[in-house]
Design an enzyme around this catalytic site. Structure first.
Site, PDB file in Angstrom:
ATOM      1  CG  HIS A 133      -1.695   1.097   1.257  1.00 34.87           C
ATOM      2  ND1 HIS A 133      -1.162   2.391   2.027  1.00 34.87           N
ATOM      3  CD2 HIS A 133      -3.314   1.097   0.950  1.00 34.87           C
ATOM      4  CE1 HIS A 133      -2.804   2.997   1.783  1.00 34.87           C
ATOM      5  NE2 HIS A 133      -3.951   2.232   1.647  1.00 34.87           N
ATOM      6  CG  ASP A 210       1.022  -2.293   6.319  1.00 33.30           C
ATOM      7  OD1 ASP A 210       0.352  -2.223   7.594  1.00 33.30           O
ATOM      8  OD2 ASP A 210       0.542  -1.359   5.267  1.00 33.30           O
ATOM      9  CD  GLN A 213      -7.491  -4.224   4.056  1.00 35.69           C
ATOM     10  OE1 GLN A 213      -7.273  -4.465   4.718  1.00 35.69           O
ATOM     11  NE2 GLN A 213      -6.958  -2.927   3.860  1.00 35.69           N
ATOM     12  CE  LYS A 236      -7.393   0.072   6.405  1.00 40.55           C
ATOM     13  NZ  LYS A 236      -7.683   0.715   5.472  1.00 40.55           N
ATOM     14  CB  CYS A 374      -3.952   3.526  -1.607  1.00 42.71           C
ATOM     15  SG  CYS A 374      -4.382   4.833  -1.538  1.00 42.71           S
TER      16      CYS A 374
HETATM   17  N1  PLP Z   1      -1.546  -0.685   4.695  1.00 46.84           N
HETATM   18  C1  PLP Z   1      -2.964  -1.568   4.069  1.00 46.84           C
HETATM   19  C2  PLP Z   1      -2.148  -2.931   3.637  1.00 46.84           C
HETATM   20  C3  PLP Z   1      -3.916  -0.370   4.053  1.00 46.84           C
HETATM   21  O1  PLP Z   1      -4.864  -1.265   3.455  1.00 46.84           O
HETATM   22  C4  PLP Z   1      -4.121   0.301   4.383  1.00 46.84           C
HETATM   23  C5  PLP Z   1      -5.362   1.206   4.511  1.00 46.84           C
HETATM   24  O2  PLP Z   1      -6.354   0.293   3.531  1.00 46.84           O
HETATM   25  C6  PLP Z   1      -3.013   1.128   4.761  1.00 46.84           C
HETATM   26  C7  PLP Z   1      -2.201   0.773   5.452  1.00 46.84           C
HETATM   27  C8  PLP Z   1      -2.900   3.064   5.370  1.00 46.84           C
HETATM   28  O3  PLP Z   1      -4.221   2.371   6.441  1.00 46.84           O
HETATM   29  P1  PLP Z   1      -4.830   3.663   7.311  1.00 46.84           P
HETATM   30  O4  PLP Z   1      -5.265   4.779   6.145  1.00 46.84           O
HETATM   31  O5  PLP Z   1      -5.774   3.426   8.423  1.00 46.84           O
HETATM   32  O6  PLP Z   1      -3.536   4.838   8.403  1.00 46.84           O
END
Ligand code: PLP
Length: 417
Positions: A133, A210, A213, A236, A374
């Site tokens: 992402h 990270d 998800q 999430k 993203c």
């Molecule tokens: N990493 C992953 C794999 C994501 O799917 C997302 C959000 O869609 C993020 C990071 C970023 O999360 P946040 O926007 O809640 O900080």
């Protein structure tokens, strides 16, 4: 324990009971019952989370740490309790290793600024995968720009898997950190992160995972994974927006400088010099999202009462069924077929652009996400600018998968030659 959890403890996973806990699901959109298939973007909130936050605001709300009146003490107890709850949920050894942040994005930026930048020299490397992402790409690019380091990418294959040998080959003498998604938001790939952490550890390379998800779908045990940092977002995970956590090994956090300056993160301030509070407070300048932490803890209680294994199993059942149903739809292609996959499906249709699919589905009350998710470099791999993505949560049903499938046939009827 919620009434739902109490009943399920005796009767097993019951999606109807779960659905009853989510007020937002019980509405019509465009004259049809809402089918919410966008939990990968953000999950809906159970009554337990909504009422935990409302009760906190109604009865116990005050600022934390800075006063000795009764409400401040109660609020501080709730906030500290939430931190302990997060630690327990991910099996951290030490509550001081939980830093509250706004979400995964802030957690990763914190590590990039306070861990990576001070250590990076020109020519050093940060290793990511092709599945990331943007939140796990751009902070490292910023760190590289500031230091002269460079970003190295472990490639994925067309199935959406990262080959471990190719990953290992990129762990070089200049690699200072590996930053890897536990689960890809665009394909659903569950990366073999435990093995990746082992390979990195063998070469002395710290790893940030990270977990944005992964957390909503599976039990996460940071000790078992063997990572050094773990980042995730509350929203999430059926919790509120604006709250998430960074878990980091205490000795690494202790060695890192503060990320933001301000109140609550100091030990003593003079105009000549400031000394900093201990971890985790050193990283939490300013008034935190107190009610958010309370809501996040309530979300974790809710999920634990269902059982994360049951949550995972329900996701697998939905994924298997949805994959089979979507594969029936002529002209529909599912992106990737990774070895291990969480409950989301990215797809394209030969007759329709992703945004047309999303618009037609919305007219039928079905919420999916369309676009680049993203994850532009991942989509570039497949030569695509956008996909449609259905992502499943604990409250989704097989009937909703049928509704999605029927709506996709309708897209075809409307748009195919
Ligand atoms: N990493 C992953 C794999 C994501 O799917 C997302 C959000 O869609 C993020 C990071 C970023 O999360 P946040 O926007 O809640 O900080």
């Amino acid at each position: 324990m919620s009434a739902t959890a109490e009943k399920m403890r005796h009767g097993g996973f019951d999606v109807d009971l779960i659905r009853a806990d989510f007020p937002v699901l019980h509405q019509e959109v465009n004259g049809r019952p809402l089918v919410y298939l966008d939990s990968g973007a953000t999950a809906q909130k159970p009554e337990a989370v909504i009422s935990a936050m409302a009760d906190f605001y109604r009865h116990d709300y005050a600022n934390v740490h800075r006063a000795i009146h009764a409400l401040a003490e109660r609020a501080t107890r709730a906030f500290d309790g939430a931190r302990a709850r997060v630690g327990e949920f991910i099996n951290a050894t030490d509550t001081r290793e939980i830093v509250f942040v706004r979400g995964a994005t802030e957690a990763i930026n914190l590590v990039a600024s306070a861990f990576a930048v001070p250590r990076l020299r020109p020519g050093d490397e940060i290793l990511v995968t092709e599945l990331e992402h943007h939140a796990n790409i751009v902070p490292w690019q910023l760190a590289c720009e500031r230091t002269g380091a460079k970003l190295v990418v472990a490639p994925m294959d067309d199935a959406g898997d990262v080959d471990l040998d190719r990953f290992e080959a990129r762990l070089g003498p200049r690699t200072r950190l590996a930053a890897i998604s536990h689960v890809s938001n665009a394909l659903g790939t569950v990366n073999p992160v435990k093995a990746m952490c082992g390979l990195a550890r063998d070469k002395g390379v710290p790893v940030l995972l990270d977990g944005a998800q992964a957390m909503p779908h599976m039990a996460v045990d940071v000790q078992d994974l063997g990572c050094d940092f773990y980042a995730f977002s509350g929203h999430k995970l059926y919790g509120p927006t604006g709250i998430g956590a960074l878990w980091g090994r205490a000795e690494l956090l202790e060695a890192m400088p503060p990320y933001h300056g301000g109140g609550d993160m100091i030990r003593r301030v003079t105009f000549d010099e400031t000394t900093y509070a201990d971890i985790p407070y050193k990283f939490e300048a300013g008034t935190p999202h107190i009610a958010g932490a309370v809501g996040l803890a309530a979300a974790m209680d809710y999920l634990d009462a269902i059982g994360m294994d049951a949550v995972w199993d329900h996701g697998v059942a939905l994924l298997d069924y949805a994959t089979a149903r979507l594969e029936e739809v002529p002209g529909l292609t599912i992106l990737g077929s990774p070895a291990h996959k969480a409950a989301l499906i990215s797809f394209t249709m030969d007759c329709a652009h992703a945004s047309d699919i999303g618009t037609i589905l919305d007219q039928k009350g079905i919420a999916i996400r369309v676009g680049h998710h993203c994850a532009m470099p991942l989509l570039d791999h497949f030569g695509l600018g956008a996909t449609a993505r259905a992502s499943f949560g604990v409250y989704n049903t097989m009937e909703e998968v049928d509704a999605l499938t029927a709506a996709l046939y309708k897209v075809r009827d409307l748009l195919a030659g």
